[in-house]
Design a protein around this motif. Structure first.
Motif, mmCIF file in Angstrom:
data_model
loop_
_atom_site.group_PDB
_atom_site.id
_atom_site.type_symbol
_atom_site.label_atom_id
_atom_site.label_comp_id
_atom_site.label_asym_id
_atom_site.label_seq_id
_atom_site.Cartn_x
_atom_site.Cartn_y
_atom_site.Cartn_z
ATOM 1 N N GLU A 15 0.831 -1.210 0.000
ATOM 2 C CA GLU A 15 0.000 0.000 0.000
ATOM 3 C C GLU A 15 0.862 1.255 0.000
ATOM 4 O OE1 GLU A 15 -3.112 0.285 2.877
ATOM 5 O OE2 GLU A 15 -3.758 -1.776 2.525
ATOM 6 N N ALA A 63 2.306 1.776 -3.550
ATOM 7 C CA ALA A 63 1.267 2.235 -4.476
ATOM 8 C C ALA A 63 0.918 3.695 -4.210
ATOM 9 C CB ALA A 63 0.032 1.355 -4.352
ATOM 10 N N ASP A 95 -4.403 4.187 -7.267
ATOM 11 C CA ASP A 95 -5.591 3.947 -6.454
ATOM 12 C C ASP A 95 -5.804 2.440 -6.325
ATOM 13 O OD1 ASP A 95 -7.987 4.159 -5.083
ATOM 14 O OD2 ASP A 95 -9.163 4.500 -6.909
ATOM 15 N N LEU A 96 -5.850 1.951 -5.095
ATOM 16 C CA LEU A 96 -5.987 0.515 -4.844
ATOM 17 C C LEU A 96 -7.401 0.092 -4.461
ATOM 18 C CD1 LEU A 96 -2.737 -0.288 -2.831
ATOM 19 C CD2 LEU A 96 -3.197 -0.678 -5.233
ATOM 20 N N THR A 97 -8.390 0.911 -4.692
ATOM 21 C CA THR A 97 -9.756 0.598 -4.265
ATOM 22 C C THR A 97 -10.242 -0.720 -4.853
ATOM 23 O OG1 THR A 97 -10.199 2.955 -4.153
ATOM 24 C CG2 THR A 97 -12.098 1.487 -4.135
ATOM 25 N N PHE A 115 -8.429 -3.081 -6.309
ATOM 26 C CA PHE A 115 -7.513 -4.144 -5.918
ATOM 27 C C PHE A 115 -7.846 -4.667 -4.528
ATOM 28 C CE2 PHE A 115 -3.803 -5.148 -3.325
ATOM 29 C CZ PHE A 115 -3.350 -6.289 -3.972
ATOM 30 N N LEU A 116 -8.067 -3.771 -3.561
ATOM 31 C CA LEU A 116 -8.357 -4.192 -2.193
ATOM 32 C C LEU A 116 -9.685 -4.937 -2.096
ATOM 33 C CD1 LEU A 116 -7.098 -1.059 -0.246
ATOM 34 C CD2 LEU A 116 -6.000 -3.293 -0.404
ATOM 35 N N GLU A 151 -8.980 -8.373 -3.542
ATOM 36 C CA GLU A 151 -8.142 -9.114 -2.605
ATOM 37 C C GLU A 151 -8.976 -9.657 -1.446
ATOM 38 O OE1 GLU A 151 -3.798 -8.358 -0.777
ATOM 39 O OE2 GLU A 151 -5.329 -6.955 -0.071
ATOM 40 N N ARG A 159 -1.745 -10.838 -4.827
ATOM 41 C CA ARG A 159 -1.084 -9.556 -4.571
ATOM 42 C C ARG A 159 0.186 -9.411 -5.413
ATOM 43 N NH1 ARG A 159 0.035 -9.557 1.033
ATOM 44 N NH2 ARG A 159 -2.114 -8.928 1.325
ATOM 45 N N GLU A 200 -0.706 -9.033 -9.223
ATOM 46 C CA GLU A 200 -1.308 -7.744 -9.552
ATOM 47 C C GLU A 200 -0.290 -6.605 -9.472
ATOM 48 O OE1 GLU A 200 -4.454 -6.757 -10.780
ATOM 49 O OE2 GLU A 200 -4.293 -8.888 -11.225
ATOM 50 N N PHE A 201 0.568 -6.633 -8.472
ATOM 51 C CA PHE A 201 1.579 -5.576 -8.369
ATOM 52 C C PHE A 201 2.609 -5.691 -9.486
ATOM 53 C CE2 PHE A 201 -0.334 -4.369 -4.467
ATOM 54 C CZ PHE A 201 0.074 -3.060 -4.257
#
Length: 82
Positions: A28, A31, A37-39, A41-42, A45, A62, A65-66
């Motif tokens: 996090e 990023a 923006d990880l909205t 993704f989270l 996850e 994780r 995706e990263f």
């Protein structure tokens, strides 16, 4: 003692400061430093965590995706590395 996170983003190595009161984990923090923006993704996850029977699926998701976002080799910096 201040912590630092080192990572490579799109071929460029970077080091940032890290604090647990601002971020849940080093992913996090990396990023946020790159303005991603990880909205979504989270949320995904969390769905993977609810449907899987262990942490391996979440960890694999994780990391994949990263890597897709352009990150590589995200890790905490040890005192000896500086």
């Amino acid at each position: 003692m201040a912590r630092q996170v080192a990572y490579t983003f799109k071929g460029e190595a970077k080091v940032i400061n890290f604090a647990y009161d601002k971020y849940h984990d080093m992913f996090e923090a990396a990023a946020a430093a790159e303005g991603i923006d990880l909205t979504r993704f989270l949320a995904m996850e969390q769905q993977v965590a609810m449907t899987s029977k262990g942490n391996k699926a979440v960890r694999d998701y994780r990391l994949n995706e990263f890597a897709r976002m352009g990150f590589k080799d995200i890790h905490f910096v040890r005192d000896e590395e500086e």
